[in-house]
Write a protein that holds these residues in place. Sequence first.
Motif, PDB file in Angstrom:
ATOM      1  N   MET A 124       0.829  -1.206   0.000  1.00 21.68           N
ATOM      2  CA  MET A 124       0.000   0.000   0.000  1.00 21.68           C
ATOM      3  C   MET A 124       0.864   1.258   0.000  1.00 21.68           C
ATOM      4  O   MET A 124       0.511   2.263  -0.630  1.00 21.68           O
ATOM      5  N   ILE A 125       1.994   1.213   0.691  1.00 19.87           N
ATOM      6  CA  ILE A 125       2.908   2.358   0.685  1.00 19.87           C
ATOM      7  C   ILE A 125       3.454   2.584  -0.721  1.00 19.87           C
ATOM      8  O   ILE A 125       3.512   3.718  -1.214  1.00 19.87           O
ATOM      9  N   ALA A 126       3.843   1.490  -1.389  1.00 18.00           N
ATOM     10  CA  ALA A 126       4.345   1.607  -2.756  1.00 18.00           C
ATOM     11  C   ALA A 126       3.260   2.139  -3.689  1.00 18.00           C
ATOM     12  O   ALA A 126       3.509   3.019  -4.531  1.00 18.00           O
ATOM     13  N   GLY A 127       2.040   1.607  -3.535  1.00 20.88           N
ATOM     14  CA  GLY A 127       0.939   2.091  -4.358  1.00 20.88           C
ATOM     15  C   GLY A 127       0.610   3.546  -4.084  1.00 20.88           C
ATOM     16  O   GLY A 127       0.308   4.320  -5.006  1.00 20.88           O
ATOM     17  N   GLY A 128       0.680   3.949  -2.816  1.00 22.14           N
ATOM     18  CA  GLY A 128       0.440   5.346  -2.470  1.00 22.14           C
ATOM     19  C   GLY A 128       1.486   6.264  -3.071  1.00 22.14           C
ATOM     20  O   GLY A 128       1.160   7.369  -3.547  1.00 22.14           O
ATOM     21  N   ALA A 129       2.741   5.831  -3.072  1.00 22.86           N
ATOM     22  CA  ALA A 129       3.811   6.644  -3.656  1.00 22.86           C
ATOM     23  C   ALA A 129       3.598   6.823  -5.159  1.00 22.86           C
ATOM     24  O   ALA A 129       3.728   7.933  -5.686  1.00 22.86           O
TER      25      ALA A 129
END
Length: 335
Positions: A124-129
Motif C-alpha cells: 500500500m505504501i508503494a501504491g500510495g507513492a
Amino acid sequence: MNVRVGPWSLRLAPRALLVTALLVLTGSCVAVAALSTGEFTVPVPDILGALFGQGTPVAELIVGRLRAPRVVTGLLVGAAFGVSGAIFQSLTRNPLGSPDFIGFTAGASTGGIIAVVSGGSAAMIAGGALTGCVVTAVLVYALAYRGGVQGYRLVLVGIGANALLVALNSYLLTRANINDAATAGAWLTGSLSGRGWDHALPVALALVVLLPVCAYVSRPMRMIEMGDDAARAMGIRVEVVRGAALTAGVLLSGVATAAAGPVVFVALAAPQLARRLTRSPGVTMGASALMGAVLLTGADLAAQRLLAPTQLPVGVLTAAIGGTYLVLLLRKDRH
C-alpha cells in the motif's frame, strides 16, 4: 560514424559507445563488490554458483536471498531515476528540471506518508507513492498548460507544488503517532535495506515497458529542445511527444520511489554526468540509465561500508553527493 546493414543505416558515436561500455563495466564491478563483501565475505568465483543455486547453502542464503535482491533493486531504481531525470531535463530545457525539484518526488512522498499513517502495508505504501507521483504530475501539467507547456512554466509551477507538498508532508508527520512518524521518516530518507525480489520486479517490468517508449521519443525530443515552432516545422507532433515523454518519466519516477523511497539527487545528477561524459547533444537515455544505476548502487555500497558495522540509508549519501554536485554546477554556471 554511420554503419550500414543492408537497407538500414545506424549512426554510432564512438565516444558514447566507449562511455557506455565503461559504465557497464563499472556497474558490474560495483555489483560484484556489493555481492561479495560484508560481514560474511563470499569469494567472487562462488557468486555465480550461489546465484544459480549451485553454491554452498550459506552462500546461497547470503547472496541469492539477501544481497542480490538489494543490488538488483538498486541497479533498476537507479536506471529508472536516471532516465526520468533525462526526460524532465530535456522537456524543461533546464539542468534543474528533475523530479526532485518539480514536485513529483514530493508528491510520491505524500502518497507514501498517507499510506503509512493509515496503517498500510508495504504494498500500500508503494501504491500510495506511485499514485501521489501521478496525481502531482497531472496537477502540475494542468496548471502549467497554456495552449501548450513551456519548460520554464513547468519548472516554476513544479517548484511551487514542491514547496506546498513538502509543507504538507511535514504537517502529516506532526499529526501522526510516534511509531508511524518514525516509519514514515525512515522511508522518506530513501533506502535499499531489506529490499527483495518483490521490490525489484515492478521496476523491471516498468523499465521493459517504458524504455522503448523513451527510446522512441528521444529523437523528436531532441528537435523540441530547439523550440516548439522549429519542431512543428519539421513535422514533430510536439504535444503528443511531450505527453508520451512526460507520462513515461512520471511512471518511472513513481515506480522507483515506490521501490526505494524518495532517493534524492540521482535523477538530477545522472543525466548531467552522462551528457558531460558522452558529449552528446540531446537526450542520452541509455547513458543516463547506466549512470543512475552506477550512482545509486555505488552510493548504497559506500553507505553500507563507510561506517561499518553502522549502515546509513542510501538517501543520506546521495543527498550529500548531490548537494555537493549542485553547488559545483551552480558555481561553474556562474563563471
